[in-house]
Design an enzyme around this catalytic site. Structure first.
Site, short mmCIF file in Angstrom:
data_model
loop_
_atom_site.label_atom_id
_atom_site.label_comp_id
_atom_site.label_asym_id
_atom_site.label_seq_id
_atom_site.Cartn_x
_atom_site.Cartn_y
_atom_site.Cartn_z
N LYS A 1 -3.08 2.60 -1.32
CA LYS A 1 -4.26 3.40 -1.59
C LYS A 1 -4.08 4.66 -0.79
CE LYS A 1 -6.38 -0.83 -0.14
NZ LYS A 1 -7.15 -1.46 0.90
N MET B 1 -7.77 7.71 10.22
CA MET B 1 -8.33 8.42 9.07
C MET B 1 -9.30 9.50 9.52
SD MET B 1 -8.97 5.10 6.65
CE MET B 1 -9.44 3.99 7.97
N ASP C 1 0.82 -1.21 0.00
CA ASP C 1 0.00 0.00 0.00
C ASP C 1 0.86 1.26 0.00
OD1 ASP C 1 -2.22 -1.53 0.09
OD2 ASP C 1 -2.58 -1.29 2.24
N1 SAH Z 1 -3.49 -0.72 9.28
C1 SAH Z 1 -3.05 0.61 9.67
C2 SAH Z 1 -4.13 1.65 9.49
C3 SAH Z 1 -4.48 1.92 8.06
S1 SAH Z 1 -5.66 3.18 7.89
C4 SAH Z 1 -2.57 0.58 11.11
O1 SAH Z 1 -2.74 -0.43 11.80
O2 SAH Z 1 -1.97 1.56 11.54
C5 SAH Z 1 -4.67 4.61 7.59
C6 SAH Z 1 -4.69 5.53 8.77
O3 SAH Z 1 -3.80 5.08 9.77
C7 SAH Z 1 -4.24 6.95 8.48
O4 SAH Z 1 -5.27 7.74 7.96
C8 SAH Z 1 -3.83 7.43 9.85
O5 SAH Z 1 -4.96 7.78 10.61
C9 SAH Z 1 -3.26 6.18 10.46
N2 SAH Z 1 -1.80 6.12 10.31
C10 SAH Z 1 -1.06 5.25 9.61
N3 SAH Z 1 0.26 5.50 9.76
C11 SAH Z 1 0.35 6.58 10.57
C12 SAH Z 1 1.42 7.33 11.11
N4 SAH Z 1 2.69 7.02 10.85
N5 SAH Z 1 1.13 8.37 11.90
C13 SAH Z 1 -0.14 8.70 12.21
N6 SAH Z 1 -1.18 8.02 11.73
C14 SAH Z 1 -0.96 6.96 10.93
#
Ligand code: SAH
Length: 482
Positions: free
Chosen positions: A275, A388, A253
């Site tokens: 995405k 998100m 992704d």
């Molecule tokens: N599977 C991922 C989440 C995917 S959804 C997990 O477990 O973290 C994507 C969302 O994750 C983003 O919109 C944000 O809210 C959060 N996210 C992912 N990486 C991040 C980061 N390094 N810092 C802050 N938020 C993050």
């Protein structure tokens, strides 16, 4: 990442020295150090020393080196594959260097890099495997440190395993090229033969390798749904790292950092599939179909998702599709963004006497008329992590306040959690709507709401609410599940 213009001034090669003469000129410590290093090879050492100290003499006797007990002359260098000027006397070393060059022999002068045709590396020796570390003379201490680290990583039996591998080279060539052969080798180095060698069972290792050769089942494809963590490379699990290095194909992704994808084999297929909000390279159905196709083609696939694969990663749909198609899979957890953000803020997600439950949500379900259950949990003290959540920040704040959560409830926001460019913000639920309109936040954002947030360390964070003139809509970079 290595800058593109970083070039090596000295290029490492492995020189064949078996049975060749290597001349070392010198009587003392420097000559002994080089002799010790070279004695790890099967070269014949020729030590030119007319006044060798006791230690050097002992070494010569014990190692069976040739000792030319005479004042140096050019004839001593003839026929040597390499020459070391290690006399400690600058004039003599220069003479040796000049003579060697005239004879067309590559020469190294101890502690005089300007006179060297080549440098000697710090060496990790697991013959036939050698790891040579060079710093172009910049840091012998650094080289020794690296050597120590690498040495600890490799079991002492590693060389025996490599030697066994060499003896199976020809047999392995009879396997069809590609997947089947690669798998033989990865099972060889990670499976039964390696374990038997580790245990000192050479014969057993040999027969385990023969068994692997005989296994004639077609390679079965396999998908690992792997959490890549929140961004920092070293928050990847060791298992994820191993699978990445074995993978034939890596499907990833947009939020997965390039450095993690780059840990895969150089010849692995790399397939980006989206995405990011607004630019979905592939639909979820297309991704499911791609995974099935790769699995059916017998590939070992790593499906990399940011954070943890089971948290807002649509892994549920991918697993269902794989089950339906009869393609094998496993799940490797990762550090989810909420945990990384909490760590960045030293924020206790559960806090004795304050919060004993935790909600992972996107907040996108707050739009309907009825309040989802998690909002009730928030009111009863749960810590809420909003993924998100940037584009619904005002909605989340408004509905939670309406439902009875105090506008003063603490809120922590982290952009780019775990990464060097992370930013931390703190405020209250009443400040949260400002998040939607901040143009300066372009990375992924994690919002944490609840009384436990008050236990965080705000030393490095900025106030959440911004002044009006700084506000502009920006939700572009937000990774989103669609
Ligand atoms: N599977 C991922 C989440 C995917 S959804 C997990 O477990 O973290 C994507 C969302 O994750 C983003 O919109 C944000 O809210 C959060 N996210 C992912 N990486 C991040 C980061 N390094 N810092 C802050 N938020 C993050």
């Amino acid at each position: 990442m290595q800058p593109a213009n970083a070039k090596l001034n000295a290029f490492p090669v492995f020189m064949r020295v078996d049975g060749e003469a290597v001349a070392i000129v010198g009587n003392g410590e420097e000559a002994l150090a080089k002799a010790r290093l070279l004695s790890q090879s099967s070269a014949v050492l020729r030590i030119v020393a007319d006044n060798a100290n006791a230690e050097l003499l002992a070494f010569i006797a014990a190692s069976g080196s040739v000792h030319l007990n005479a004042a140096y002359e050019v004839a001593h260098l003839r026929g040597a594959a390499l020459v070391f000027a290690a006399s400690g006397d600058e004039a003599l070393d220069r003479r040796v260097v000049d003579d060697a060059r005239r004879l067309g022999i590559a020469v190294n002068a101890v502690d005089r890099p300007e006179l060297c045709d080549f440098f000697t590396p710090a060496l990790v020796n697991r013959a036939p495997v050698a790891i040579a570390i060079g710093t172009e003379g910049a840091g012998p201490v650094l080289a020794q440190m690296l050597r120590g680290r690498i040495d600890r990583m490799l079991s002492p039996s590693f060389g025996r395993l490599a030697a066994l591998a060499a003896s199976f080279r020809a047999a392995a060539e009879t396997l069809p090229k590609g997947n089947r052969r690669r798998r033989f080798w990865s099972d060889f180095f990670a499976g039964a033969p390696a374990k038997a060698i580790e245990a000192g069972e050479l014969a057993e290792a040999h027969s385990a390798a023969l068994d692997l050769l005989a296994q004639n089942t077609p390679a079965e494809g396999y998908i690992a749904l792997v959490g890549a963590g929140p961004g920092a490379e070293d928050l990847l699990t060791l298992r994820a790292h191993r699978l990445l290095m074995e993978a034939d194909a890596i499907v990833y992704d947009a939020l997965v950092p390039e450095a993690i994808v780059a840990m895969g084999r150089r010849d692995a297929e790399r397939l980006p599939v989206g995405k990011r909000k607004g630019c979905h390279t592939k639909s979820q159905e297309e991704i499911n179909a791609l995974l099935i196709e790769l699995g059916r083609a017998g590939k070992r696939v790593v499906r990399l998702k940011s954070g943890d694969p089971l948290v807002f990663g649509r892994a549920g749909e991918e697993m269902a599709a794989l089950r339906e198609a009869g393609v094998g899979y496993e799940v490797v957890p990762g550090v989810t963004a909420a945990f990384a953000a909490a760590a960045d803020f030293e924020l206790p997600l559960t806090l004795r006497g304050v919060s004993s439950s935790m909600v992972f949500t996107t907040g996108h379900d707050l739009k309907g008329n009825s309040l989802p259950d998690w909002a009730k949990l928030a009111i009863s003290g749960a810590t809420v992590a909003v993924y998100m959540g940037r584009s619904v920040a005002a909605e989340v704040a408004g509905r939670l306040i309406e439902a009875g959560l105090s506008p003063d409830t603490a809120v922590a926001v982290v952009e780019n959690a775990s990464l060097g460019n992370r930013r931390r913000f703190h405020g209250t639920l009443a400040d949260l709507p400002s998040l939607e309109t901040r143009a300066d936040l372009t990375g992924p954002v994690m919002t944490i709401i609840g009384d436990a947030v008050a236990g965080a360390n705000f030393e490095h964070s900025e106030p959440l609410a911004t002044r009006k003139h700084e506000q502009a809509a920006s939700v572009a970079a937000e990774g989103v599940e669609k």
